[in-house]
Design a protein around this motif. Structure first.
Motif, PDB file in Angstrom:
ATOM      1  N   MET A 177       6.903  -9.701   1.144  1.00 26.83           N
ATOM      2  CA  MET A 177       7.616  -9.550  -0.109  1.00 26.83           C
ATOM      3  C   MET A 177       7.304  -8.195  -0.749  1.00 26.83           C
ATOM      4  N   ALA A 178       6.027  -7.802  -0.718  1.00 27.47           N
ATOM      5  CA  ALA A 178       5.632  -6.527  -1.315  1.00 27.47           C
ATOM      6  C   ALA A 178       6.249  -5.357  -0.547  1.00 27.47           C
ATOM      7  N   ALA A 179       6.211  -5.412   0.773  1.00 22.46           N
ATOM      8  CA  ALA A 179       6.800  -4.344   1.587  1.00 22.46           C
ATOM      9  C   ALA A 179       8.297  -4.242   1.326  1.00 22.46           C
ATOM     10  N   ARG A 180       8.956  -5.368   1.186  1.00 19.92           N
ATOM     11  CA  ARG A 180      10.392  -5.364   0.903  1.00 19.92           C
ATOM     12  C   ARG A 180      10.656  -4.705  -0.459  1.00 19.92           C
ATOM     13  N   ARG A 181       9.816  -5.007  -1.429  1.00 18.72           N
ATOM     14  CA  ARG A 181       9.972  -4.418  -2.771  1.00 18.72           C
ATOM     15  C   ARG A 181       9.849  -2.898  -2.721  1.00 18.72           C
ATOM     16  N   LEU A 182       8.873  -2.408  -1.948  1.00 17.91           N
ATOM     17  CA  LEU A 182       8.683  -0.966  -1.832  1.00 17.91           C
ATOM     18  C   LEU A 182       9.851  -0.319  -1.078  1.00 17.91           C
ATOM     19  N   THR A 183      10.313  -0.973  -0.036  1.00 15.80           N
ATOM     20  CA  THR A 183      11.448  -0.462   0.736  1.00 15.80           C
ATOM     21  C   THR A 183      12.689  -0.392  -0.136  1.00 15.80           C
ATOM     22  N   GLU A 184      12.916  -1.418  -0.944  1.00 15.12           N
ATOM     23  CA  GLU A 184      14.066  -1.429  -1.854  1.00 15.12           C
ATOM     24  C   GLU A 184      13.965  -0.306  -2.891  1.00 15.12           C
ATOM     25  N   ALA A 185      12.741   0.133  -3.177  1.00 13.16           N
ATOM     26  CA  ALA A 185      12.529   1.233  -4.121  1.00 13.16           C
ATOM     27  C   ALA A 185      12.679   2.593  -3.438  1.00 13.16           C
ATOM     28  N   GLY A 186      13.049   2.584  -2.150  1.00 12.72           N
ATOM     29  CA  GLY A 186      13.300   3.822  -1.429  1.00 12.72           C
ATOM     30  C   GLY A 186      12.132   4.356  -0.622  1.00 12.72           C
ATOM     31  N   MET A 187      11.069   3.597  -0.522  1.00  6.59           N
ATOM     32  CA  MET A 187       9.898   4.054   0.235  1.00  6.59           C
ATOM     33  C   MET A 187      10.012   3.656   1.699  1.00  6.59           C
TER      34      MET A 187
END
Length: 107
Positions: free
Chosen positions: A1-11
């Motif tokens: 979930m955390a990795a998905r959140r960061l990916t969605e933020a463009g990381m």
């Protein structure tokens, strides 16, 4: 979930659960433009004593800085944008879906 959140933020996620021997572990190493991001992930149940965003104590921040140095030693020099320490706090309610909150530059 955390990795998905960061990916969605463009990381871009570079590594997950990177271990530096007995020194410790970095939950997520990511790249945000030209900045290396060392991300701590904390999960708490709703109503627990401490909110996950309160998890970065001065001692924890220092440990994360040392781990960032170890990661850079193993993978090359710091990028032009430097290194930032972020926190993703996940709250798991009694009912419903967990919620993630991302704080940049917490230490």
């Amino acid at each position: 979930m955390a990795a998905r959140r960061l990916t969605e933020a463009g990381m871009t996620i570079l590594e997950r659960n990177w271990r530096a021997g007995r020194t410790g572990e970095i939950d997520i190493v990511a790249q945000d433009g030209d900045t290396l991001v060392i991300c701590e992930v904390k999960t708490r149940r709703a109503g627990s004593f401490e909110h996950p965003m309160a998890a970065i104590t001065p001692a924890k921040a220092e440990r994360l800085r040392r781990l960032a140095e170890r990661w850079l030693q193993a993978h090359g020099s710091a990028p032009p944008g430097g290194v930032r320490i972020d926190l993703v706090g996940i709250i798991v309610p009694d009912r419903g879906a967990p919620e993630a909150e991302h704080a940049r530059g917490v230490a």
